[in-house]
Design a protein around this motif. Structure first.
Motif, PDB file in Angstrom:
ATOM      1  N   SER B  76       0.910  -1.280   0.111  1.00  0.00           N
ATOM      2  CA  SER B  76       0.052  -0.143   0.228  1.00  0.00           C
ATOM      3  C   SER B  76       0.670   1.205  -0.007  1.00  0.00           C
ATOM      4  CB  SER B  76      -1.018  -0.182   1.195  1.00  0.00           C
ATOM      5  OG  SER B  76      -0.178  -0.098   2.437  1.00  0.00           O
ATOM      6  N   ALA B  77       2.025   1.241   0.436  1.00  0.00           N
ATOM      7  CA  ALA B  77       2.870   2.414   0.659  1.00  0.00           C
ATOM      8  C   ALA B  77       3.724   2.720  -0.761  1.00  0.00           C
ATOM      9  CB  ALA B  77       4.062   2.157   1.753  1.00  0.00           C
ATOM     10  N   ASP B 114      -7.595  -4.350  -5.144  1.00  0.00           N
ATOM     11  CA  ASP B 114      -8.118  -3.574  -3.972  1.00  0.00           C
ATOM     12  C   ASP B 114      -7.183  -2.419  -3.407  1.00  0.00           C
ATOM     13  OD1 ASP B 114     -10.470  -5.010  -4.598  1.00  0.00           O
ATOM     14  OD2 ASP B 114     -10.156  -6.410  -2.655  1.00  0.00           O
ATOM     15  N   LEU B 115      -6.145  -2.820  -3.481  1.00  0.00           N
ATOM     16  CA  LEU B 115      -5.139  -1.797  -2.582  1.00  0.00           C
ATOM     17  C   LEU B 115      -4.892  -0.890  -3.693  1.00  0.00           C
ATOM     18  CD1 LEU B 115      -2.534  -4.004  -0.802  1.00  0.00           C
ATOM     19  CD2 LEU B 115      -4.196  -2.816   0.167  1.00  0.00           C
ATOM     20  N   ALA B 117      -6.953   0.456  -6.095  1.00  0.00           N
ATOM     21  CA  ALA B 117      -8.104   1.050  -6.019  1.00  0.00           C
ATOM     22  C   ALA B 117      -8.226   1.990  -4.752  1.00  0.00           C
ATOM     23  CB  ALA B 117      -9.408   0.236  -6.198  1.00  0.00           C
ATOM     24  N   GLU B 118      -8.093   1.778  -3.829  1.00  0.00           N
ATOM     25  CA  GLU B 118      -7.736   2.608  -2.467  1.00  0.00           C
ATOM     26  C   GLU B 118      -6.782   3.637  -2.686  1.00  0.00           C
ATOM     27  OE1 GLU B 118      -7.192   0.255   1.152  1.00  0.00           O
ATOM     28  OE2 GLU B 118      -8.556  -1.111   0.456  1.00  0.00           O
ATOM     29  N   ALA B 119      -5.664   3.314  -3.363  1.00  0.00           N
ATOM     30  CA  ALA B 119      -4.578   4.276  -3.410  1.00  0.00           C
ATOM     31  C   ALA B 119      -5.087   5.174  -4.532  1.00  0.00           C
ATOM     32  CB  ALA B 119      -3.336   3.587  -3.662  1.00  0.00           C
ATOM     33  N   GLY B 120      -6.124   4.717  -5.431  1.00  0.00           N
ATOM     34  CA  GLY B 120      -6.354   6.011  -6.409  1.00  0.00           C
ATOM     35  C   GLY B 120      -5.453   5.371  -7.782  1.00  0.00           C
ATOM     36  N   VAL B 121      -5.004   4.357  -7.879  1.00  0.00           N
ATOM     37  CA  VAL B 121      -3.923   4.167  -9.205  1.00  0.00           C
ATOM     38  C   VAL B 121      -5.079   3.755 -10.275  1.00  0.00           C
ATOM     39  CG1 VAL B 121      -2.234   2.674 -10.105  1.00  0.00           C
ATOM     40  CG2 VAL B 121      -2.294   2.915  -7.527  1.00  0.00           C
ATOM     41  N   ASP B 122      -4.851   4.508 -11.314  1.00  0.00           N
ATOM     42  CA  ASP B 122      -5.584   4.213 -12.556  1.00  0.00           C
ATOM     43  C   ASP B 122      -4.786   3.487 -13.597  1.00  0.00           C
ATOM     44  OD1 ASP B 122      -8.015   5.574 -11.849  1.00  0.00           O
ATOM     45  OD2 ASP B 122      -7.221   7.527 -12.405  1.00  0.00           O
ATOM     46  N   ASP B 123      -3.773   3.670 -13.886  1.00  0.00           N
ATOM     47  CA  ASP B 123      -2.994   3.018 -14.993  1.00  0.00           C
ATOM     48  C   ASP B 123      -2.356   1.599 -14.619  1.00  0.00           C
ATOM     49  OD1 ASP B 123      -1.505   2.475 -17.102  1.00  0.00           O
ATOM     50  OD2 ASP B 123      -0.425   4.238 -17.253  1.00  0.00           O
ATOM     51  N   VAL B 124      -3.218   0.882 -14.846  1.00  0.00           N
ATOM     52  CA  VAL B 124      -3.016  -0.679 -14.525  1.00  0.00           C
ATOM     53  C   VAL B 124      -3.025  -1.586 -15.655  1.00  0.00           C
ATOM     54  CG1 VAL B 124      -3.339  -2.630 -12.815  1.00  0.00           C
ATOM     55  CG2 VAL B 124      -4.139  -0.249 -12.320  1.00  0.00           C
ATOM     56  N   HIS B 125      -1.995  -2.331 -15.612  1.00  0.00           N
ATOM     57  CA  HIS B 125      -1.979  -3.489 -16.787  1.00  0.00           C
ATOM     58  C   HIS B 125      -1.742  -4.889 -16.087  1.00  0.00           C
ATOM     59  CE1 HIS B 125      -1.359  -1.035 -20.961  1.00  0.00           C
ATOM     60  NE2 HIS B 125      -2.058  -0.334 -19.977  1.00  0.00           N
TER      61      HIS B 125
END
Ligand code: ZN
Ligand code: ZN
Lengths: 403, 538
Positions: B76-77, B114-115, B117-125
Motif C-alpha cells: 500500500s505504501a 483492491d489496494l 483502487a484504494e490508493a487511486g491508481v488508474d494506470d494498471v496493466h
C-alpha cells in the motif's frame, strides 16, 4: 531369337490392368508380355545396323505399359507387336560398344525435310513419329519394325548410336539413357543459380535428376522426397540438401524457402499450402497427389516440370491460374543450351554425368531374359525392396554368339 | 471410517521392494499400469502426503502484502494515484494440472487491485508473463484471474498476453557481466512498480526467473536456455547448483539496476494433485494401503479408460482440476521472498534418499507444463522424463552415471498443430538428422527462432514460439549426457526411435534391455510421481 514381345490383346490387356492394380509388376504374369522366338528384324536401309544388347534397363514407362496403366494417348503412336527395351548398351556387329538414343525421329524415318523440332535438334519432340519408312513408334521399344532392347538383337538407325568409351562399364552405360531424361528435366527448370528446387520422388528418375541439378546448378538448394531409406541416402549422396518423407513435403519446402503457410481448416499451424515456395518443382511421379503437392509448394510464377509419365489425373488447377505457375513436361531429351550459352546433346552430357557422379551405383540387380517375370516384379517393387534400377543382362545368352 | 484429513500428513517414504510388495501404479499417459518391480533390488520413492492448506488464504495474502519480507515497503505504501502499475502473473504452465477455482492468481490479483483502487491508481496493466509460451485463451485467462478481473480489464486492452516478438513492446535493459542481454517487456520496464504473482509449484519457479524469464524473449532467453547452461545445472531444481538460476539472478540484478521496481508475491501449494477423496484419490495413495474400495475403483477406472478412444481419455484428464491448497504466501523483495518460498516448497516435496541406482523408472502422466489443454507430443515426453523428472533431485541424480532411465508412456506420433507447429518440424527435420543437443543447437536453432511464420503464429494464434522445442530438448541434455541408455515402455516404436531411444513393449523387457548397459541384477529406483517430490540424494 529370344525376345520379350508385347502384343495388343484387349482381354489380356484388361486382365493385366486388373492384376496390376493389386500387385505392381504382376501384369507380367497374366498380361500381354511373353517370351517368344522372334525373327531378327530386317534392316529398312543401309543406314540401319543390328545391335546386340549387353544390358537393357526396365523403365517405369515399360512397367506402366505392361500393367495396362499407360494412357490410351500412346496407342496411335506405337505399332504392335513390339519388343520393349529402350535403355540399352550393346554391341554392333564390328564389336563397337554403343548406347542407344532410342527416339525414332525424322532422320531414322528417312523424312526429308525433317519436322521443325528435329531441325532444331529437339529429337524428343519429333512431330512425325507416325510417318516415314518405318511403322509408328515414339522410340525403339515401341515400334514393330525395329525390335527392342529386351531381346537378343534389334535394329537401330546409325543416328541413334553413341559409341561408349573404354573406361565406362556396361553398368554405367546402361544408365546414360535415363540420366539423359534427368539432365533434360534439370535444365528445363531454367532456375537461377541460387534458387530452390524440389524433386518429388527418388526412384531412378528422381535420383538422376538430383544428380543433374547438382552438377549444373552447384549452388541451388535441392529438396527431395524419398519414400525409402536407401532412396533418402542416395538422394543426399547425389546432391540433395534435404531428403524427407513424401508426406512431409509441405512443411519441409516451407522451411527451406522461409515461406509462410496457409491452413485450409480452422487449425492454424497446419500447412496445407505455402504462400511462397520452391522456384521449381520437378515431379518424377506424375500422380494426382504429386502434381497437387507440386502446386501447393511452387512459388507464384514458379515452374513445375513433369518428368514422371502422368496418366489421367484429377487436379485442382486454381492455384496454377491464380499463382501463374507454369506446368511443363520434360520428355526424353535432344539438345540443351547451357548457362554459359554453349549447346550440347543431352546424351553427351548424360554420359559425362554418369561417369563423374558414378551413377552405375543405381543399377541394383540384373536378370536373364528367361526370368523376366521376376525381373519385372523386382522393378515394380524396386523402392520397397531397396533397389533402384533393374535390367536384363544378355551378355551370357548363347544365341548372341550365333548372330 | 477414518477421517484422513485429521491425521498429520506423513513425510515421503522409500519402500524397499520385497516379495510381499504389491505391484506399483505407473502413470502411462492417459492410462495406468500396475507393475511388479524385482524384489530385493528395487525401491519406490513415495512423495510426502499433502500438507494442510492455509485456513484463510485471503487474509494470509492481505497480511503478506502489508508485511513484506526483505528490503521492501508494504504494497500500500508503494501505490500512488499517478503511477504506472503492472501486475504480471504466471501463465497456463502453472500449476499442473490447473487448479480448481478460485485460482491463487485470482485471489492475489483481486487483493492487489483492491489496494490499488484504494490508493487511486488508474494506470494498471495485467500481463500473462508467458515469455515464449503460447498465448492463453480467454477461458484460460478467466480461469487464472477470475471473471471479475477479466471483465474489468480485458475489454479495454489492459489485460493481455506478453508478446516477446512485438518490436515496439520489448526493450533491452542492459547486459550482465557475463555478456547476457537482458530483454524485458517495455510496459513493465516503464512502470513505476511491477507486482509479480507466482505459483511456485517446483523449486525452479519464481525468484528473478519470474520476470527475467517470464517477461523476456528470445534475445534474453537464449543466454540461459541453452545446452551449456542446462548441462551445468545439476540440477536446475537445486538453486545452489543451477547455472540456470545463476544466470537469471545476474539478469535480475540488471533489471533492478535499470530502475525497475519489483514487488514479488510468491505462493506455495500442497501436493494434493488428485484429491484426498474422489475418483482419482487412489492415485496418491500407497499401494499397500489401498482398500478394497480403492482397488475396485482403480479397476473400474482402468476398464473404463481402456474402452475409450484416446481423444475421449484426453478430454477427461484435461478437464481434471487439482484441489490444490495454498500452503504459504510471502511478498516483498525478490531474493528474500524467494528464500522463504523455496523452504516452503522443500517442506512439501523433499524426500531423503540414500545413494544412486543403476536404473531409474518413471511412469509419465498425461500432462507436462507445455501441453495443458493440448497433446503430449513425443518431444514433450522426452522433456517431461529427462528434463523434469530426472532433474527432481538435489545432491546427485537418482540414477548413476552411465545408468538407464526407463519411462512408461504411449508416446504417440501426434502433435497439436495449433499449439506446437514448430515441434512438428523439429520432429520431422531436426530429430531425423540428429538427437545431439549441441549439434541441434548449432545447426538449427537460429533458423527456427527467426522463422517468420512461427513468429506470426506465436503472436496471433496460440502457438509456442518456433524455438520452444529446442528448449525442450536442451532441458533433457543433462540427462542425455549422464545416461547410458533411455528406454520407453509401451510407446509408438517409430516415434521412440526418432527420439533416439529404445522401445520396449513391457517393463520386464525394458529391464532386460537395460542390463545390456548396466549389467545383470541391476538396482532400480522408481519415482512414484506425480504428485511431485524432490529427491535429496545423499
Ligand atoms: Zn525410360
Ligand atoms: Zn521429326
Amino acid at each position: 531369337m529370344k525376345a520379350l514381345e508385347f502384343r495388343r490383346n484387349i482381354p489380356r490387356y484388361a486382365a493385366a490392368r486388373l492384376a496390376g492394380s493389386f500387385t505392381p509388376g504382376r501384369g507380367s504374369g497374366v498380361g500381354p508380355i511373353r517370351l517368344v522366338d522372334a525373327d531378327l528384324p530386317e534392316l529398312p536401309n543401309q543406314d540401319w545396323e543390328i545391335v546386340r544388347p549387353r544390358l537393357s534397363g526396365i523403365c517405369g514407362s515399360d512397367l506402366a505399359t505392361i500393367d495396362g496403366k499407360s494412357a490410351r494417348y500412346f496407342e496411335p503412336l506405337v505399332s504392335f507387336p513390339f519388343i520393349p527395351g529402350h535403355e540399352v548398351v550393346g554391341d554392333l556387329q564390328d564389336g563397337t560398344r554403343v548406347v542407344l538414343e532410342p527416339v525414332l525421329g525424322c532422320l531414322s524415318r528417312n523424312i526429308d525435310p525433317p519436322c521443325k523440332s528435329c531441325q532444331d535438334g529437339q529429337l524428343g519432340n519429333c512431330e512425325y513419329v507416325t510417318f516415314g519408312e518405318i511403322s509408328p513408334g515414339i522410340q525403339t521399344g515401341s515400334c514393330c519394325d525395329t525390335g527392342g532392347g529386351w531381346s537378343i538383337a534389334f535394329a537401330a538407325h546409325t543416328s541413334q548410336l553413341h559409341p561408349v568409351g573404354k573406361d565406362l562399364s556396361d553398368e554405367a552405360a546402361v544408365m546414360i539413357e535415363p540420366t539423359a531424361c534427368g539432365v533434360h528435366a534439370a535444365l528445363s527448370t531454367g532456375i537461377e543459380p541460387e534458387g530452390t528446387v524440389t524433386v518429388i520422388g527418388s526412384g531412378t528418375l528422381g535420383l538422376v535428376t538430383i544428380s543433374a541439378l547438382r552438377s549444373y546448378f552447384p549452388d541451388v538448394k535441392i529438396l527431395a522426397t524419398a519414400r525409402y531409406p536407401h532412396q533418402k541416402s542416395l538422394a543426399l549422396d547425389l546432391g540433395a540438401d534435404v531428403a524427407i518423407a513424401p508426406n512431409e513435403i509441405k512443411r519441409a519446402v516451407r522451411r527451406m524457402t522461409k515461406s509462410r503457410a496457409i491452413s485450409l481448416s480452422t487449425e492454424d499451424g497446419n500447412v496445407d499450402r505455402l504462400t511462397g515456395g520452391s522456384d521449381a518443382v520437378i515431379d518424377c511421379v506424375g500422380s494426382s497427389e504429386s502434381i497437387t503437392d507440386a502446386l501447393s509448394v511452387t512459388r507464384p510464377r514458379g515452374k513445375i516440370v513433369l518428368v514422371g509419365m502422368p496418366s489421367s489425373v484429377n487436379i485442382e488447377l486454381t492455384p496454377l491460374w491464380h499463382r501463374e505457375i507454369q506446368l511443363v513436361g520434360a520428355y526424353t531429351y535432344g539438345t540443351e543450351k547451357l548457362a554459359d550459352g554453349s549447346v550440347a546433346r543431352t546424351f553427351d552430357l548424360a554420359a559425362d554425368l554418369v561417369d563423374s557422379a558414378k551413377l552405375d551405383r543405381l543399377l541394383s540387380a540384373v536378370y536373364p531374359l528367361s526370368r523376366y517375370q521376376d525381373a519385372l516384379e523386382h522393378a515394380a517393387s524396386a523402392g520397397h525392396r531397396g533397389a533402384v534400377k533393374i535390367a536384363f543382362d544378355l551378355r551370357s545368352e548363347k544365341e548372341r554368339d550365333l548372330l | 471410517m477414518k477421517n484422513e484429513k485429521n491425521l498429520a500428513p506423513r513425510p515421503g517414504f522409500v519402500l524397499d521392494v520385497d516379495r510381499t510388495s504389491p505391484p506399483v501404479l505407473f502413470h502411462h499417459g492417459d492410462t495406468f499400469k500396475l507393475e511388479k518391480l524385482p524384489a530385493g533390488r528395487s525401491r519406490v520413492i513415495y512423495p510426502p502426503e499433502p500438507l494442510e492448506g492455509l485456513r484463510d488464504p485471503d487474509s494470509a495474502i492481505r497480511h503478506a502484502l502489508e508485511n513484506p519480507i526483505g528490503d521492501s515497503e508494504p504494497l500500500s505504501a508503494l501505490l500512488r494515484p499517478d503511477m504506472k502499475l503492472t501486475i504480471a502473473f504466471d501463465d497456463i504452465s502453472l500449476p499442473l494440472p490447473p487448479m480448481r477455482r478460485p485460482d491463487i492468481r485470482q485471489r492475489i490479483i483481486e487483493a492487489v487491485l483492491d489496494l490499488a483502487a484504494e490508493a487511486g491508481v488508474d494506470d494498471v496493466h495485467l500481463i500473462a508473463a508467458l515469455a515464449i509460451h503460447r498465448r492463453m485463451t480467454e477461458d484460460e485467462l478467466r480461469h487464472a484471474v477470475g471473471d471479475r478481473v477479466y471483465d474489468a480489464f480485458a475489454p479495454s486492452g489492459r489485460l493481455y498476453n506478453h508478446d516477446a516478438e512485438d518490436p515496439e513492446g520489448m526493450v533491452v535493459l542492459g547486459e550482465t557481466p557475463h555478456g547476457e542481454d537482458v530483454q524485458f517487456s517495455r510496459r513493465a520496464a516503464e512502470s513505476d512498480l511491477v507486482v509479480y504473482v507466482n505459483i511456485n509449484l517446483v523449486s525452479m519457479d519464481g525468484g528473478h526467473k519470474s520476470t527475467a524469464t517470464g517477461l523476456s524473449g528470445y534475445t534474453g532467453l537464449r543466454h540461459h536456455h541453452n545446452v551449456h547452461t542446462m548441462r551445468n545445472s545439476t540440477s536446475f531444481m537445486d538453486q545452489e547448483n543451477s547455472e540456470l538460476h545463476a544466470s537469471n539472478w545476474r539478469m535480475g540484478k540488471v533489471i533492478r539496476d535499470a530502475g525497475v521496481k519489483i514487488f514479488q508475491i510468491e505462493t506455495t501449494v500442497n501436493n494434493n494433485t488428485f484429491g484426498r477423496s474422489g475418483p482419482l484419490a487412489v492415485l496418491q495413495k500407497r499401494e499397500w494401503e489401498w482398500s478394497a474400495r480403492d482397488r475396485a475403483s482403480f479397476v473400474a477406472m482402468q476398464k473404463g479408460l481402456d474402452v475409450m478412444p484416446s481423444s475421449a481419455r484426453r478430454q477427461i484428464f484435461n478437464s481434471w482440476e487439482a484441489p490444490y491448497e495454498m500452503t504459504s504466501v510471502q511478498a516483498g523483495e525478490v531474493e528474500a521472498v524467494h528464500k522463504i518460498t523455496t523452504e516452503n516448497v522443500y517442506k512439501q516435496q523433499i524426500v531423503e534418499v540414500e545413494g544412486q541406482t543403476d536404473i531409474l523408472t518413471m511412469g509419465l502422466p498425461y500432462i507436462s507444463p507445455y501441453n495443458v489443454n493440448s497433446v503430449m507430443n513425443p518431444i514433450l515426453v522426452m522433456c517431461l522424463g529427462l528434463g523434469y523428472f530426472f532433474n527432481m533431485y538435489r545432491g546427485k541424480p537418482l540414477v548413476r552415471e552411465g545408468g538407464v532411465v526407463i519411462m512408461s508412456h504411449p508416446t504417440p506420433w501426434e502433435f497439436h498443430s495449433v499449439h506446437h507447429p514448430s515441434y512438428i518440424d523439429f520432429f520431422e527435420q531436426v530429430l531425423a538428422d540428429t538427437t545431439d543437443p549441441i549439434e541441434i543447437e548449432r545447426k538449427y536453432e537460429k533458423q527456427f527462432a527467426e522463422d517468420e511464420w512461427y513468429i506470426h503464429l506465436y503472436r496471433n494464434s496460440y502457438a509456442y514460439h518456433g524455438v520452444h522445442p529446442f528448449y525442450m530438448w536442451y532441458w533433457g541434455s543433462h540427462a542425455l549426457e549422464h545416461l547410458g541408455r533411455v528406454i520407453i515402455v509401451g510407446g509408438d516404436s517409430s516415434a521412440v526411435q526418432r527420439l533416439g531411444f529404445q522401445s520396449a513393449s513391457t517393463l520386464p523387457d525394458a529391464l532386460e534391455m537395460a542390463s545390456d548397459v548396466v549389467g545383470p541384477q541391476p538396482t532400480i529406483t522408481h519415482m512414484k510421481n506425480p504428485p511431485i517430490f524432490l529427491a535429496d540424494v545423499k
